[in-house]
Design a protein around this motif. Structure first.
Motif, PDB file in Angstrom:
ATOM      1  N   VAL A 178       1.116  -1.401  -0.105  1.00 37.34           N
ATOM      2  CA  VAL A 178       0.179  -0.293  -0.135  1.00 37.34           C
ATOM      3  C   VAL A 178       0.378   1.102   0.442  1.00 37.34           C
ATOM      4  O   VAL A 178       2.571   1.214  -0.015  1.00 37.34           O
ATOM      5  CB  VAL A 178      -0.761  -0.290   1.275  1.00 37.34           C
ATOM      6  CG1 VAL A 178      -1.822  -0.940   1.057  1.00 37.34           C
ATOM      7  CG2 VAL A 178      -0.281   0.116   2.419  1.00 37.34           C
ATOM      8  N   GLU A 233      -2.344   4.772   3.717  1.00 32.88           N
ATOM      9  CA  GLU A 233      -3.971   3.957   3.466  1.00 32.88           C
ATOM     10  C   GLU A 233      -3.826   3.019   4.489  1.00 32.88           C
ATOM     11  O   GLU A 233      -2.860   3.342   5.272  1.00 32.88           O
ATOM     12  CB  GLU A 233      -3.546   2.995   2.033  1.00 32.88           C
ATOM     13  CG  GLU A 233      -3.859   4.274   0.604  1.00 32.88           C
ATOM     14  CD  GLU A 233      -3.004   3.778  -0.610  1.00 32.88           C
ATOM     15  OE1 GLU A 233      -3.741   4.443  -1.519  1.00 32.88           O
ATOM     16  OE2 GLU A 233      -2.562   2.044  -0.866  1.00 32.88           O
ATOM     17  N   SER A 234      -4.411   2.236   4.579  1.00 29.73           N
ATOM     18  CA  SER A 234      -5.024   0.816   5.347  1.00 29.73           C
ATOM     19  C   SER A 234      -5.176  -0.595   4.781  1.00 29.73           C
ATOM     20  O   SER A 234      -5.587  -0.608   4.054  1.00 29.73           O
ATOM     21  CB  SER A 234      -6.617   1.664   5.713  1.00 29.73           C
ATOM     22  OG  SER A 234      -6.512   2.376   6.401  1.00 29.73           O
TER      23      SER A 234
END
Length: 123
Positions: free
Chosen positions: A12, A16-17
């Protein structure tokens, strides 16, 4: 057979997650000590979030960004990782043990370890 298995790693961008899953087989995570560890590149594996008899330890490096969720019916524990940083790049492991006792921290043995899942944060 007692085991745990992680999933959900990936690549990512910063900010972000990701959500990692840890599913147990053969025993209940709800009744167990559970932990998330990670191994940063070139470093020893370290505990970042550990729960022992309801006592929760969260490492300063992830505090306010990572949380833990449970699905007791599915026997799964999740590590929700938000606002990811390049320094979070690591192999992440879940661990569990059916022996529970009060402890603040991750400094104990765990009988069951997952195989690890790679998380890479890079722009």
């Amino acid at each position: 057979q007692f085991q745990v298995a992680e999933s959900g790693g990936g690549s990512v961008r910063p900010g972000e997650s990701l959500r990692l899953s840890c599913k147990a087989s053969g025993f209940s995570l709800e009744d167990s000590a559970i932990a998330w560890f990670r191994r940063l590149p070139g470093q020893e594996r370290e505990g970042i979030l550990c729960i022992n008899k309801g006592i929760i330890y969260i490492d300063d490096s992830i505090k306010g960004r990572f949380t833990i969720d449970r699905d007791n019916v599915g026997n799964v524990v999740y590590l929700q990782m938000n606002a990811l940083r390049p320094e979070d790049t690591a192999v992440y492991y879940c661990a569990a043990d059916r022996t529970v006792f009060p402890l603040y921290g991750c400094n104990r043995g765990y009988d069951y370890w997952g195989q690890g899942t790679q998380v890479t944060v890079s722009s």
